[in-house]
Design an enzyme around this catalytic site. Structure first.
Site, short mmCIF file in Angstrom:
data_model
loop_
_atom_site.label_atom_id
_atom_site.label_comp_id
_atom_site.label_asym_id
_atom_site.label_seq_id
_atom_site.Cartn_x
_atom_site.Cartn_y
_atom_site.Cartn_z
N HIS A 26 0.85 -1.20 0.00
CA HIS A 26 0.00 0.00 0.00
C HIS A 26 0.88 1.24 0.00
CE1 HIS A 26 -4.02 1.90 0.79
NE2 HIS A 26 -3.19 2.92 1.03
N CYS A 27 1.07 1.81 -1.19
CA CYS A 27 1.82 3.04 -1.33
C CYS A 27 1.20 3.84 -2.48
CB CYS A 27 3.30 2.77 -1.57
SG CYS A 27 3.65 1.65 -2.96
N HIS A 176 -6.00 -0.39 6.07
CA HIS A 176 -5.59 0.26 7.33
C HIS A 176 -6.29 -0.30 8.58
CE1 HIS A 176 -3.66 2.89 4.58
NE2 HIS A 176 -4.67 3.67 4.33
N ASP A 243 1.95 2.98 3.30
CA ASP A 243 1.03 4.10 3.04
C ASP A 243 1.79 5.37 2.68
OD1 ASP A 243 -1.48 5.28 2.65
OD2 ASP A 243 -1.63 5.95 4.73
N ASN A 248 -2.99 13.16 4.44
CA ASN A 248 -3.99 13.51 5.45
C ASN A 248 -3.61 13.09 6.87
OD1 ASN A 248 -6.17 14.79 3.87
ND2 ASN A 248 -6.27 12.80 2.86
#
Length: 287
Positions: A26-27, A176, A243, A248
């Site tokens: 997850h990137c 997440h 991530d 955010n």
């Protein structure tokens, strides 16, 4: 429109080495905006996080592979992600964002270019739930390609949409750790529902986003009990990711090297880590 903080520019060298073939599942790549403009209707503006910086980070951390997830700031224009996959020469796969008008030919083209799934945001600060008719229609279309759907949910959404999630016929990945709140403890109802959901053989989960789960500051150790419970619940359907570049984040910006160290605290067992980092993503993404 909200502007995002940049990632920590000085990731530490992880204390322990990732296994050969390890995947950051997850990137993101963002921009550069002068080449790949951001969506006019985006809810936030990230700092540019181009392909070159992602590769440099993965080389530094020892991650052999990665999954580039399309984020809402680029909307349904997947060009930046597709460019990165192409330049990665087999190192990267992708997860796209599409709308209800996407054609079978467009989906087949995305598949040929390394995309293996679609993502839907349900998170309130990113605009809330999608059009559920579009959601259902897209999932019907991707089934024949062998793709999966990534669900970006807030914790309470796991309860609200439990019935609809149970009807999904393709593999689905919860981002997440379901964005549960660490301060509410592992007995909180959304997390119990997430653990129950993991009994579904189509359900996958990412034990990433510790900074989003944590109530505190680095190194986010209060996320450990949640990650360990999910790994124990479905060791063959768990993924991990950084991530990066952490859009955010309003609390404490993570250091990506420290996140690798946190992973080793999530999963002290070497055989399980091999599954989490190598075997599972290879199976889901076709590396």
């Amino acid at each position: 429109m909200k502007s995002c903080l940049p990632p920590d520019p000085h990731p530490v060298r992880p204390v322990q080495r990732l296994p050969a073939g390890a995947c950051d599942a997850h990137c993101h790549v963002f921009g550069p905006a002068d080449v790949f403009p951001y969506a006019p209707d985006r809810s936030y503006t990230p700092p540019d996080a181009p392909f070159e910086r992602l590769v440099a980070l993965h080389d530094h951390l020892g991650a052999s592979r990665g999954v580039i997830v399309q984020a809402s700031c680029h909307g349904t224009d997947n060009t930046a992600m597709l460019d990165a996959i192409a330049r990665g020469n087999g190192r990267y796969r992708g997860v796209a964002i599409v709308d209800g008008d996407v054609t079978d030919e467009q989906l087949e083209d995305l598949d040929a270019r390394g995309v293996r799934g679609v993502r839907f945001n349900f998170v309130a600060h990113l605009g809330g739930a999608p059009d559920l008719d579009v959601f259902d229609r897209v999932l019907e279309r991707i089934e024949r390609l062998g793709w999966h759907v990534v669900l970006h949910l807030d914790a309470q959404d796991i309860l609200q949409y439990a019935g609809r999630i149970a009807r999904i016929k393709v593999p689905f990945v919860i981002d997440h750790m379901g964005r549960v709140r660490a301060e509410a403890g592992v007995e909180q109802q959304p997390f119990r529902q997430l653990l129950e959901l993991m009994r579904n053989p189509l359900a996958w989960v990412k034990v990433c986003g510790a900074e989003r789960v944590s109530a505190g500051r680095r190194p986010f150790d209060d996320a450990i009990p949640f990650a360990r419970a999910l790994i124990e619940a479905a060791p063959d359907r768990v993924l991990w990711g950084t991530d990066w570049p952490h859009p955010n984040i309003s609390k404490d910006m993570p250091n990506d090297g420290e996140l690798v160290d946190l992973l080793f605290r999530f999963c002290p067992d070497a055989a399980l880590r091999e599954q989490l980092l190598v075997t599972n993503p290879a199976r889901l993404y076709g590396f």
